[in-house]
Enzyme design. Sequence first.
Site, PDB file in Angstrom:
ATOM      1  N   SER A   1      19.933 -21.877 -27.921  1.00 33.45           N
ATOM      2  CA  SER A   1      18.524 -22.271 -28.039  1.00 33.45           C
ATOM      3  C   SER A   1      17.926 -22.175 -29.440  1.00 33.45           C
ATOM      4  CB  SER A   1      17.668 -21.448 -27.077  1.00 33.45           C
ATOM      5  OG  SER A   1      17.840 -21.918 -25.771  1.00 33.45           O
TER       6      SER A   1
ATOM      7  N   SER B   1      16.097 -24.260 -26.405  1.00 29.89           N
ATOM      8  CA  SER B   1      14.722 -24.105 -25.940  1.00 29.89           C
ATOM      9  C   SER B   1      13.721 -23.825 -27.054  1.00 29.89           C
ATOM     10  CB  SER B   1      14.640 -22.966 -24.931  1.00 29.89           C
ATOM     11  OG  SER B   1      14.962 -21.727 -25.554  1.00 29.89           O
TER      12      SER B   1
ATOM     13  N   LYS C   1       8.170 -18.252 -31.693  1.00 34.84           N
ATOM     14  CA  LYS C   1       8.385 -18.875 -30.379  1.00 34.84           C
ATOM     15  C   LYS C   1       7.547 -18.144 -29.341  1.00 34.84           C
ATOM     16  CE  LYS C   1      12.334 -20.031 -27.327  1.00 34.84           C
ATOM     17  NZ  LYS C   1      13.799 -19.903 -27.176  1.00 34.84           N
TER      18      LYS C   1
END
Lengths: 64, 456
Positions: free
Chosen positions: B179, B155, B80
């Site tokens: 997330s 997210s 990420k």
Amino acid sequence: MTREAVRPRDVREWAESAVSDAERRGLPDLRPLLENLAQSLAVLRAADWNDPALADAGDEDEGR
Amino acid sequence: MRMRDEMSIAVLAPRIAARELSAERLTGETLERIARVNPQVNAFIAVLADRALADARRLDADIARGRYAGPLHGIPVSVKDLVDVGGVATTAASRVRRAHVAQRDATVVERLRAAGAIVVGKTNLHEFAYGTTSEDSAYGPVRNPRDTSRSAGGSSGGSAAAIAAGLCAGSVGTDTGGSIRIPAAACGTVGLKPTFGEIPCRGVVPLSRSLDHVGPMAGDVASTWVLYQAMSGVPVALPASGRANTQPDAKHMRVAIPRRYFLDLLDADVRARFGDAIERLGRAGAVLSDTDISHAEAIPTVYLHIQLPESSAYHAKTLEREPESYTPGVRLRLELGRYVLAEDYVRALRGREVLQHEVDAALADVDALALPTLPIPAPAIGQAGVRLDGADVPVRAVMLRLTQLFDISGHPAISLPCGETPAGLPVGLQLVGRRGGTADLLGVAMACEALMAVPH
């Protein structure tokens, strides 16, 4: 731009003060978010864990 | 076999160890697939092709010399883009960090590389991890591989989308309110939020320091387990051989369901798939019971009054200097947090202790709690609200509703697929374990995963 001091006593005063400050700062889109946060704040302030000053001292965590 | 299944570490690792498959070939094929598929899903912000291929050649040479690092040797993973990879920008999907270059790897990346993993790229996300849909990104929205008109969740949406599309075997995600688990559920993949503090956050851009968790994401529980071991810094091994592919022994597994609040507001298809999952557990011999979190209604308010000011404090200087560099929605939430008073933050911290004790108590006599991960299937990109049980609710609030408690309390929680809606959108089953019991939770999840795969 700096914010005005926000020192309200209750949720309604807090919300009015915060919305007024946000509008003064040119952030009118904050109003609905602040109104939602005020509802959430009312729940927080009303929570039954918020009266420790009246509880037995033994209820408080040790190790302070 | 779906591409996501072909990318299972349990499938790839033995082939690499036996030199049936080289790391260079696997990495090359993965990069080709990224080039072909990423324009549709926008899962990657940066693809590190040259570096990944060089790493793959080095790892193949290691194997030729008899130096096999374990099940992650030569496995392509993504990270990420909130997590540092040395020499590469950590953009956090924001214009704010456009000039940033990480000096060194985050601890989790160091550990994955030491275990032999190959970083193929940095994945897209909701800006600064501050959202549940991965739409507000300086690099455009992540699209769900199941239906590109829909959000991948967030997210860590790019990570989940990349795994679902077979663009990597696993990914590093972060979870502050859900997330990791939310996009895993939205994309039909697996995501684990370990116990709070178990995996170091060094080299990870914070959202809310007392709520942030780093964790693995993958296509199945076995792969998630392998990544979890590496990220935890313990020796890496595949789970007990073949267990993921055999009928599990769920007999006597004790599972409690927190019904009030957690099952009150659900999409009808999610409710049906969750009901099916619980029925399967019961028929397999699991001991089912109900439980209750008595202060459940306070979860969103406790979460907000911790997360909002912690995030705003981190961003305060940048917000004053260049507010226009943030996407409008993220900027507004950062401004919102600046109005939370210190005394209310402290009230919320006390509420966190109360909730943590209640989750501990709910887990005292069971192996896991079970509840849905997401109350709704993946929403359409741009969708602001959803109608549930006669009420109009904001998408962001409803997406966080079932996950944020375990960030507040620090308990480990995992999402795994438990079926699909009639429209083909995945539904996630969330399992929660005891604090410090992440490995035990993975064992429960592995047994449940096999049950979910058995024909009804």
